[in-house]
Every structure is written in structure tokens, then in C-alpha cells.
Design a protein around this motif. Structure first.
Motif, PDB file in Angstrom:
ATOM      1  N   TRP A  31      16.603 -25.415 -54.217  1.00  0.00           N
ATOM      2  CA  TRP A  31      15.835 -25.606 -52.990  1.00  0.00           C
ATOM      3  C   TRP A  31      16.785 -25.989 -51.865  1.00  0.00           C
ATOM      4  N   TYR A  32      16.636 -25.246 -50.763  1.00  0.00           N
ATOM      5  CA  TYR A  32      17.401 -25.510 -49.558  1.00  0.00           C
ATOM      6  C   TYR A  32      16.437 -25.835 -48.420  1.00  0.00           C
ATOM      7  N   GLN A  33      16.907 -26.659 -47.528  1.00  0.00           N
ATOM      8  CA  GLN A  33      16.213 -26.901 -46.270  1.00  0.00           C
ATOM      9  C   GLN A  33      17.066 -26.304 -45.149  1.00  0.00           C
ATOM     10  N   GLN A  34      16.420 -25.530 -44.298  1.00  0.00           N
ATOM     11  CA  GLN A  34      17.162 -24.965 -43.169  1.00  0.00           C
ATOM     12  C   GLN A  34      16.414 -25.245 -41.874  1.00  0.00           C
ATOM     13  N   LYS A  35      17.027 -26.005 -41.016  1.00  0.00           N
ATOM     14  CA  LYS A  35      16.467 -26.261 -39.698  1.00  0.00           C
ATOM     15  C   LYS A  35      17.012 -25.254 -38.703  1.00  0.00           C
ATOM     16  N   SER A  36      16.336 -25.164 -37.597  1.00  0.00           N
ATOM     17  CA  SER A  36      16.652 -24.138 -36.613  1.00  0.00           C
ATOM     18  C   SER A  36      18.129 -24.179 -36.210  1.00  0.00           C
ATOM     19  N   SER A  37      18.757 -23.012 -36.249  1.00  0.00           N
ATOM     20  CA  SER A  37      20.158 -22.825 -35.850  1.00  0.00           C
ATOM     21  C   SER A  37      21.143 -23.624 -36.704  1.00  0.00           C
ATOM     22  N   GLN A  38      20.736 -23.975 -37.903  1.00  0.00           N
ATOM     23  CA  GLN A  38      21.642 -24.688 -38.799  1.00  0.00           C
ATOM     24  C   GLN A  38      21.824 -23.916 -40.104  1.00  0.00           C
ATOM     25  N   ALA A  39      22.833 -24.299 -40.857  1.00  0.00           N
ATOM     26  CA  ALA A  39      23.064 -23.693 -42.164  1.00  0.00           C
ATOM     27  C   ALA A  39      22.055 -24.234 -43.168  1.00  0.00           C
ATOM     28  N   PRO A  40      21.764 -23.481 -44.207  1.00  0.00           N
ATOM     29  CA  PRO A  40      20.926 -24.014 -45.283  1.00  0.00           C
ATOM     30  C   PRO A  40      21.600 -25.232 -45.912  1.00  0.00           C
ATOM     31  N   LYS A  41      20.791 -26.249 -46.176  1.00  0.00           N
ATOM     32  CA  LYS A  41      21.293 -27.483 -46.775  1.00  0.00           C
ATOM     33  C   LYS A  41      20.694 -27.613 -48.167  1.00  0.00           C
ATOM     34  N   LEU A  42      21.558 -27.722 -49.163  1.00  0.00           N
ATOM     35  CA  LEU A  42      21.093 -27.831 -50.544  1.00  0.00           C
ATOM     36  C   LEU A  42      20.427 -29.182 -50.751  1.00  0.00           C
ATOM     37  N   LEU A  43      19.184 -29.142 -51.242  1.00  0.00           N
ATOM     38  CA  LEU A  43      18.455 -30.381 -51.542  1.00  0.00           C
ATOM     39  C   LEU A  43      18.679 -30.783 -53.001  1.00  0.00           C
ATOM     40  N   PHE A  44      18.423 -29.835 -53.899  1.00  0.00           N
ATOM     41  CA  PHE A  44      18.639 -30.046 -55.335  1.00  0.00           C
ATOM     42  C   PHE A  44      18.591 -28.716 -56.059  1.00  0.00           C
ATOM     43  N   HIS A  45      18.986 -28.772 -57.317  1.00  0.00           N
ATOM     44  CA  HIS A  45      18.858 -27.588 -58.142  1.00  0.00           C
ATOM     45  C   HIS A  45      18.585 -27.988 -59.580  1.00  0.00           C
ATOM     46  N   TYR A  46      17.985 -27.071 -60.302  1.00  0.00           N
ATOM     47  CA  TYR A  46      17.747 -27.217 -61.735  1.00  0.00           C
ATOM     48  C   TYR A  46      18.628 -26.218 -62.465  1.00  0.00           C
ATOM     49  N   TYR A  47      19.334 -26.708 -63.451  1.00  0.00           N
ATOM     50  CA  TYR A  47      19.963 -25.800 -64.415  1.00  0.00           C
ATOM     51  C   TYR A  47      19.121 -25.929 -65.668  1.00  0.00           C
ATOM     52  N   ASP A  48      18.334 -24.928 -65.932  1.00  0.00           N
ATOM     53  CA  ASP A  48      17.290 -25.009 -66.970  1.00  0.00           C
ATOM     54  C   ASP A  48      16.408 -26.222 -66.646  1.00  0.00           C
ATOM     55  N   ALA A  85      23.311 -35.986 -53.193  1.00  0.00           N
ATOM     56  CA  ALA A  85      23.374 -37.416 -52.910  1.00  0.00           C
ATOM     57  C   ALA A  85      22.601 -37.799 -51.649  1.00  0.00           C
ATOM     58  N   ASP A  86      22.553 -36.904 -50.677  1.00  0.00           N
ATOM     59  CA  ASP A  86      21.921 -37.254 -49.412  1.00  0.00           C
ATOM     60  C   ASP A  86      20.510 -36.689 -49.271  1.00  0.00           C
ATOM     61  N   THR A  87      19.925 -36.231 -50.350  1.00  0.00           N
ATOM     62  CA  THR A  87      18.537 -35.755 -50.297  1.00  0.00           C
ATOM     63  C   THR A  87      17.601 -36.956 -50.262  1.00  0.00           C
ATOM     64  N   PRO A  88      16.738 -37.043 -49.253  1.00  0.00           N
ATOM     65  CA  PRO A  88      15.845 -38.216 -49.164  1.00  0.00           C
ATOM     66  C   PRO A  88      14.904 -38.292 -50.361  1.00  0.00           C
ATOM     67  N   ASP A  89      14.521 -39.533 -50.695  1.00  0.00           N
ATOM     68  CA  ASP A  89      13.599 -39.761 -51.809  1.00  0.00           C
ATOM     69  C   ASP A  89      12.236 -39.125 -51.572  1.00  0.00           C
ATOM     70  N   ASN A  90      11.936 -38.848 -50.340  1.00  0.00           N
ATOM     71  CA  ASN A  90      10.684 -38.209 -49.949  1.00  0.00           C
ATOM     72  C   ASN A  90      10.534 -36.814 -50.554  1.00  0.00           C
ATOM     73  N   PHE A  91      11.641 -36.238 -50.975  1.00  0.00           N
ATOM     74  CA  PHE A  91      11.636 -34.899 -51.544  1.00  0.00           C
ATOM     75  C   PHE A  91      11.784 -35.007 -53.066  1.00  0.00           C
TER      76      PHE A  91
END
Lengths: 115, 111
Positions: free
Chosen positions: A34-51, A58-64
Motif C-alpha cells: 500500500w502506497y499513499q500518493q499526495k498531489s505532485s508527490q512520489a508514492p510513499k510506501l505505507l506497508f507491505h505484506y510478504y505472504d 517506520a513513519d506510517t501513522p498508527d491511524n493506518f
């Protein structure tokens, strides 16, 4: 055709009202992102699952939060959306590991609006 | 912390001209990806560069990778309006599972 599907394509929610975004894949890939992309910015990795192994940036807010009930599906939960969470959310998959053909495939994205 | 930087951030070029976009990254990686993104759309994969010295070409775009210099280039030849988009490079960590994107280059091709 094998693909990455995201639903909904557009989501409007109210400030503080929980929202869930969905991603499914028919590629049978091990890794989902999952990536978050705000306007005119690069995609920012939030997290990923391997299986079933969850990897949080580290900087993904707890809200997500995220859930992956099976290989095909992955969900992004935003527990209390703020105005700053309005963005395009991109789901992607890859085969995983150091393989030569470990390419990343993106879904069409979900555009989240927070009122 | 892994950093991926692109330059220029914004590029306005005339049709028919040539130009190069640069992607520098801060960690060892032997794989680099280039993506294109149209406004309001998702990312479309352009090139996958898998080793030092790799060169890939598709139409008016050519990408190369120098892993020793930690540098990739995306060269545009004889630009046309259809190439107007934002271009991102992305680097993969050694585990192969984490992709980190460059800052993006917004390209506008003008007649």
C-alpha cells in the motif's frame, strides 16, 4: 487477464469516520503493498505484506492499519481519517524476493476525499 | 535511510528536442525501475533495469543503469506531446521487497 483491482475507485468520507479500501489480485503474487500518493508527490510506501508477514514502514501513522486475509486480498483501514489523509492510495503486488523478474504491478488507485 | 533523487523535478521541452532525466540513489541496488504516471492515473511500468550497464529502449525513451555510480538515466529522443507525464524511478532494497520511489520528474512537451 491477471490484474490488480482496487475498490472503490473514489471514496468520500467524513473527518474521523473510519474507511476501508480494498485491493485484490489475480497474479498470485506473494507481496502486496500500500502506497499513499499526495498531489505532485512520489508514492510513499505505507506497508507491505510478504505472504502473511506484515512489514510496517517506520513513519506510517498508527491511524493506518492493514489486513491480508488471504493471498488475493489486502485491505487498508484508516481508523480516523484527517484532512491530511486525502490522497490517492495505490495498491501494488510483486512476486517477492530477489528474483530477476520481481517487478511491481499497480492497481488503478483509490482517490480518497475527506470532508 | 534510502534516498532516491531525480532531476530535474520539472521539465518543459519543445517537440523534437532531446533531453535526459537523472535518477540518483543512496544505497546499493542492482535493480531499478522506471514508471510513467498520467494525471489522476496509476503508475505504468516502463522499464526494468536488472544489472550494471543495462540499457532498455522503447520508442523514444531509452533507460540505462550504472550501479557503480548509483545512477540511472531516462533519455528522451525527439519528444512528442504524448510523452507529457510524470516519470518516476524506483529502487528496490536488497530483500527485493521494498520499492522506494524517486521524487518524480514532471515532463511537459510543448509544440
Amino acid at each position: 487477464d491477471a490484474m490488480v483491482i482496487q475498490n472503490p475507485r473514489y471514496q468520500v468520507t467524513q473527518f474521523g469516520k473510519p474507511v476501508t479500501l480494498s485491493c485484490s489480485q489475480t497474479l498470485n503474487h506473494n507481496v502486496m503493498y500500500w502506497y499513499q500518493q499526495k498531489s505532485s508527490q512520489a508514492p510513499k510506501l505505507l506497508f507491505h505484506y510478504y505472504d502473511k508477514d506484515f512489514n510496517n514502514e517506520a513513519d506510517t501513522p498508527d491511524n493506518f492499519q492493514s489486513r491480508r486475509p488471504n493471498t488475493s486480498f489486502c485491505f487498508l483501514d484508516i481508523r480516523s481519517p484527517g484532512l491530511g489523509d486525502a490522497a490517492m492510495y495505490l495498491c501494488a503486488t510483486s512476486r517477492g524476493g530477489q528474483g530477476q523478474w520481481n517487478e511491481q504491478f499497480f492497481g488503478p488507485g483509490t482517490r480518497l476525499t475527506v470532508l | 535511510e534510502l534516498k532516491v533523487e531525480q532531476n530535474p523535478l520539472f521539465l518543459s521541452m519543445q517537440e523534437g528536442k532531446n533531453y535526459t532525466i537523472y535518477c540518483n540513489y543512496s544505497t546499493t541496488s542492482d535493480r531499478l525501475y522506471w514508471y510513467r504516471q498520467d494525471p489522476g492515473k496509476s503508475l505504468e511500468s516502463l522499464f526494468v533495469l536488472l544489472s550494471n550497464g543495462a540499457v532498455k529502449q522503447e520508442g523514444r525513451l531509452m533507460a540505462s543503469l550504472d550501479t557503480k555510480a548509483r545512477l540511472s538515466t531516462l533519455h528522451i529522443t525527439a519528444a512528442v506531446h504524448d510523452l507529457s507525464a510524470t516519470y518516476f524511478c524506483a529502487v528496490v532494497t536488497w530483500t527485493g521487497n521494498q520499492f522506494y520511489f524517486g521524487t518524480g520528474t514532471s515532463l511537459t512537451v510543448i509544440p
